[in-house]
Design an enzyme around this catalytic site. Sequence first.
Site, PDB file in Angstrom:
ATOM      1  N   GLY A1369      -6.387  -4.914   5.322  1.00  0.00           N
ATOM      2  CA  GLY A1369      -5.497  -5.472   6.329  1.00  0.00           C
ATOM      3  C   GLY A1369      -4.082  -4.947   6.215  1.00  0.00           C
ATOM      4  O   GLY A1369      -3.214  -5.359   6.979  1.00  0.00           O
ATOM      5  N   ASP A1370      -3.846  -4.065   5.243  1.00  0.00           N
ATOM      6  CA  ASP A1370      -2.519  -3.483   5.065  1.00  0.00           C
ATOM      7  C   ASP A1370      -2.725  -2.043   4.592  1.00  0.00           C
ATOM      8  O   ASP A1370      -3.782  -1.459   4.796  1.00  0.00           O
ATOM      9  CB  ASP A1370      -1.693  -4.307   4.069  1.00  0.00           C
ATOM     10  CG  ASP A1370      -0.203  -4.279   4.388  1.00  0.00           C
ATOM     11  OD1 ASP A1370       0.328  -3.165   4.579  1.00  0.00           O
ATOM     12  OD2 ASP A1370       0.419  -5.344   4.429  1.00  0.00           O
ATOM     13  N   ASP A1371      -1.733  -1.454   3.950  1.00  0.00           N
ATOM     14  CA  ASP A1371      -1.846  -0.068   3.522  1.00  0.00           C
ATOM     15  C   ASP A1371      -2.978   0.093   2.516  1.00  0.00           C
ATOM     16  O   ASP A1371      -3.139  -0.723   1.599  1.00  0.00           O
ATOM     17  CB  ASP A1371      -0.530   0.384   2.885  1.00  0.00           C
ATOM     18  CG  ASP A1371       0.656   0.222   3.832  1.00  0.00           C
ATOM     19  OD1 ASP A1371       0.511   0.583   5.007  1.00  0.00           O
ATOM     20  OD2 ASP A1371       1.693  -0.277   3.392  1.00  0.00           O
ATOM     21  N   SER A1402      -7.756   1.148   8.234  1.00  0.00           N
ATOM     22  CA  SER A1402      -6.716   0.119   8.278  1.00  0.00           C
ATOM     23  C   SER A1402      -6.030   0.185   9.639  1.00  0.00           C
ATOM     24  O   SER A1402      -5.033   0.871   9.808  1.00  0.00           O
ATOM     25  CB  SER A1402      -5.690   0.323   7.155  1.00  0.00           C
ATOM     26  OG  SER A1402      -4.710  -0.691   7.202  1.00  0.00           O
TER      27      SER A1402
END
Length: 1587
Positions: A1369-1371, A1402
């Site tokens: 959900g992020d990098d 992502s």
Amino acid sequence: MYMAYGWPQVIPLLPGSCPSSQRIVYLKLAGKLLLVVSPSHLELWGSSQQRVRLGKYIRDEKSVREEGENLQAVWSPDSKLIAVLTSSFFLHIYKVKFMDKRIKTGERQPSELCFASISLLLSEQVPFAGEDLSVSNFVRDGKTMLLGLSDGCLYSISWKGEFGGAFTIGSQRSDSNDDRLLSYPVGNGLVSGVDSAALASDDKISTKSAIAQLELCTLSKLLFVLDSDGTLVVCSVNKKGLKYTESIKAEKRLAGDAVCASMASEQQILAVGTRKGAVELYDLSQSVSLLRTVSLHDWGYSADYTGPVNSIAWTPDNSAFAVGWKSRGLAVWSVSGCRLMSTVRQIGLSSASSPKINPNQDSRYEPLMNGTSAIQWDEYGYRLFATEEASCDRILAFSFGKCCLNRGVSGKTYIRQVMYGEDRLLMVQAEDTDDLKLLHLKLPVSYITQNWPVQHVAASEDGQYLAIAGLHGLILYDVRFKKWRVFGDVSQEQQIHCKGLLWLGKIVVICNYIESSETYELLFYPRYHLDQSSLLCRKVLLGKPMVMDVYQDYVLVSYLPFIIHVYHVKLYGELTPSSKAYLELSTVRELSIMTAKSHPAAMRFVPDQHPRESDVDNDHLSSDLSDREPSRCLILRGNGELSLLDLVDGRERELTDSVELFWVTCGQSEEKTNLVEEVWYPSLGDDPFIQEDFLQLDPELEFDREVYPLGLLPNVGVVVGVSQRMSFSASAEFPCFEPTPQAQTILHCLLRHLLQRDKNEEALLLAQLSAEKPHFSHCLEWLLFTVFEADISRPNANRSQISGPGHLKKLSLLRKACDLIKHFPEYYDVVVNVARKTDARHWADLFSAAGISTTLFEDCFQRRWYRTAACYILVIAKLEGPAVSQYCALRLLQATLDESLYDLAGELVRFLLRSGREIEQAPTEADTLSSPKLLGFLIFGSSHKKSSLDKSSSFKEQSPHVASVKSILESHASYLMSGKELSKLVAFVKGTQFDIVDFLQRERYGCAQLENFAAGLELIGQKLQMSELQNRLDAEFLLAQMCSVKFKEWIVVLATLLQRSEVLYDIFRSDLRLWKAYSMTLQSHLGFAQYHDLLQILEEKLSATAGEGSSRDTKEAMKNILSCIVTIITLSFLTTNAQGRKVSQSYETYEYTAITCRSHSASITDFGGVGDGKTLNTKAFQSAVDHLSQYSSDGGAQLFVPAGKWLTGSFSLTSHFTLFLHKDATLLAAQDLEEYLVLKALPSYGRGRDAAGGRFASLVFGTNLSDVIITGNNGTIDGQGSFWWQKFHGGKLKYTRPYLIELMFSDTIQISNITLIDSPSWNIHPVYSSNIIVKGVTIIAPVKSPNTDGINPDSCTNTRIEDCYIISGDDCVAVKSGWDEYGISFGMPTKHLIIRRLTCISPYSAAIALGSEMSGGIEDVRAEEITAYQTESGVRIKTAVGRGAFVRNVYVRGMRLHTMKWVFWMTGNYKAHADSHYDPHALPEITGINYRDIVAENVSMAGRLEGISGDPFKGICISNATISMAVKHKKVMWMCSDVEGVTSGVDPKPCDLLDGKQEKMDGGCEFPSDVLEIDNVELKSCSYQMN
């Protein structure tokens, strides 16, 4: 209009002397002064540019005790006296005296503010003190104060302290016997008239109700008396003032549940707050009629939640009003009912967080959560001051920006949408209407400091120049070149007191007020030069102008009461920077309209498109209409009336009412790109939720009422508006208000309007001019949909029963819409999309106007628009029958297979298999195209159960079309297999759910046969290039299918291509003759040299097991193959390089690779661990680690976690230690906060990530360790993150969420061959550590989970990350080194980092991010062989002012990117800061950024590179980059600012800022050839044997 922006500011107040009531008694602004009366003291503040306490008066404890706390207060109009009534009914009158010396606040000149002393003049008990009465608030004029009493009387007191006594209100008598109330003007504009309530028949209003509130409107001479029973009485007041109490007469009584009221004197609108939490607006201009009601009910908040309305405050210009509720919150509405701002968050009535569903929801960051007691606007409307119920320690100040609207004396700004605050402009900027941004443009300090605040803003006709006027002078802004132009002579600047601005081409027109003579004049300046010497013309005006407008060479000025002057401007000479022209101003028209109802709020010229009759009769008619003076203008009055004024004869024709905004966009341009005549924003009536029938001829725009329109972009066909958004920060008490621009198309409204008026040719011309504009197809679809919906929604809409001319006229509008859309290729998509949105019962009506469904299908089929053609299949089935639809679907199936459109082919297959069962049934009322049972599985196949042509589908009694489907699919499969088109075969099988296993069994000796291993390996190797990820995945899929049918030849070939030594080993160890033949074949062909390493691995494994005398037969070998393949398919390349493998179940021995092998071993079960998923094992894990730590100096130890689910809280590791997870073992993170220690914030961050305090310890934690290994054969660590995500989103966490693995201040770390899922926050976080290897790790989290970064090396040295697969959900990988001043102080960079063979998904973040927390520095980062799917960006650099440090020497090569928003993304404006103490002079150094060998496809924008103004990102190099843009890509493919660099071999062409000069780029951008120390670390083969 008004929009809040920025964080609310807090004004701290003095603590009181032990008051019993914690509530602000009185809050009032007068000019630049703010008076606050608390229960025990008074404070006087400056409310303008400097918020400084100017004076105070604190009552002593004895005074408070004997005379009571302050109860009510009022401030005299001249700001010199303050009257306070105490709870013991003592009247105190204070005097305010200002000092002579002005306050200095650091500017070059003293401010206008002076310190003041507050002294007590009078203290006397009021006469009614002993009568057990309660009182209302005060109202006052210059001589008298009035106070309401609980016995229904008013009490008069002079400012000298003289008590005038109590009196009751008299009423006006009517001499007529008519039941209607008198209809004569009262005061200044109120016309008396009662609709539903009458006055008492006697001279006095007899009431026993207590007076709860008084409201005085001095300008209108009206007094509003509010009783405790909710009745509101409107009274007239003598022109001489409140002193003449006998002249206060009641005019109207409004029965209801009112609790407060406030009057907008200029608009003549009364706002009444009710106990139900709503605000009712009444028009007082002609009769007291209800305009509308506004509330938060549509957001899910009733009076039970917000409480009654407590206070209402109008903006200084009366165009909006603020509402405060007693129990919770504050909101601002426009007069039209558009919600402009609210401290209460929108949730909706049906939301799970609605107060009706969840009354106890947490609102931690909400201002005024305990209710609002008082609100006041400053004199300019830039700040709204509010006090909270049950609190007297502070005042909240909300900053507001004003929208530039076409009202008053400033010009139009609809082309350039601008808001302005006290010291800045908030300007909408967009590359296209899909990506609108609001730019904060601060005015130069040298100008705004002396001329605060901004007073007027006007945009030039092309939107490229802005004129801004403060208290004095003028400043110009060039939007394109971002340059300011000011007066060179400050003395000249100070002589200008701008009261209005206009643009006349290249000329700025200023309405200037001359203080010395109290007159007004027009000044004409060229935009090139602001100086008295460049003044083109000066025109003295008759008086104060109320409205001005300009069109071409004509200027309109109007004065009170309604006098209009039209001037013609003639310019002699050329207006250039190097030459001065001469301007002549002549009066061409003067009108004085004495019959007008009221003066306009806005006037705009309407250019005549056709000659008038008088012009036709003129023989000398000019052919150039642009030279003719405008003869009409539109007038908008404050009450919303819009009318058309003839400037020749002065006649006025009313057009409509309830209008708030309008734009005139038509012109005399020869290109005629804008055909909009008049467009206005409607102000709906009492019930704003009733949608009016659009078939009326008024061209109203359907616009979201939460979005206030700023302007019109006629060339694009959209209205641009702005709405409130709030962002939250853990470091701030309150949210930040962020006005957010939005765009909405209007073309469909205009086309419909023209068709209704039978202007079909004009509608076609407008559509043709707009065909290349954004959202054109969407507009056509909405045109047809709204027309069709209105047609079928009429009463008795059964077409078979309706006849007559009216019906034909109604149908003709639908036909006209279809005939219009037929001119455009979007027609076919538009028609079927409208069908999808409507009930299938009405399709016959739609297609009777649009055309026969089979004909439309055939047109799409012939044009090879197969996806659109497929959408017509269900329509044909409904209208023409199943047989016709099956025939069309079979034709389309064959065509889609030929074009390799396998996803569409699969939907057609599922339709054909189901059509016999579903479509032949009679459709029900619910059978619409939007139903999943129908067109859904043609378009959204992934969301429905898939069908397949497997053995379960019986063909014993097949219908002809089902047999045809099978024949078509098998024929296509044979074609693909014969040509060894294996990638297409895999896509075909997955798309159509074709039974490949059954096919392979039948075709083993047919088209699927491989006659020669060497030739087959060479051919298939050419077809499937293993360097591409998708081909490897296809090969994995085929390998699994071949294992299912035991197709050994294919298994050997595919396993060789994939270099799956385990699969080949299981085959060859039972058939050594096959092994010898295989080995000889690979060694004898020069083209197979790439497989020699594979041969060596196999030879070592087979030699090691040769002595064991393995006697496994082929059946057992195939069994092991299937087991291995299941693992491969399940992980889908996630475990490509995993090396943990169970060697022999009988001996329970496990092999793995590690930096160091261990001498001692133990299992978690030895320490009482229970793997049932329920028993808490925290103590077991910690006991095991503590016990095994004794072997640290004796070869180390390893802890084995067997199969099972092991619930545990946080535990810490030790040095020389290995944690090994069985493949079926899962560590479950406990969902009890007590199981996680709270640690201090990291020293390089200064605070937690989620909250300002500490942080929860990670699930697996360690600090100051050496030689630590976390590995296994793909065991799992499950963070059970949803528990934490819900708390995070709800703002219920006091500390930062735990990570799954965090190792601090450690050396020699290995994390390999494990799977991490659903982490609460970051997954792997090595920090302040060195010599780290992360290898073969799989990380999976929902793509919308908050902050679930994959691997975050933080202030680490010598790190190697390889062979990892991450969905996040992020990098996926985020490289960090500290935050702002804390990271700068700690000073530990991340350096010598290797990232290779990373696969990332992502959608909302980057594959690799550098920053934004990089304040310790990042250097020497080497990334290669990076693959990303559906990811926002490849390698992103994010930093900001205040970060400091550097990002340098970054090398990236070999990226393969699929479906990206950006390929290259750098930003220097990443605004998140640890706190407000960061150093704004700490600028980051970004240099030496190298990208090479990049292939990307389906990309929205190639690059977005935004450095920092004055601190550009340098040394950027991009070479050999091929970027394929998406079908709907951004118009601007590169966006660059403040960057410098070079490129070579980049497509599409980069921006000019990357076009640096470099003599040679041989081999592309740099990538280091040296070997880092961490790359020399080799892993050993270790094992674990269970006892």
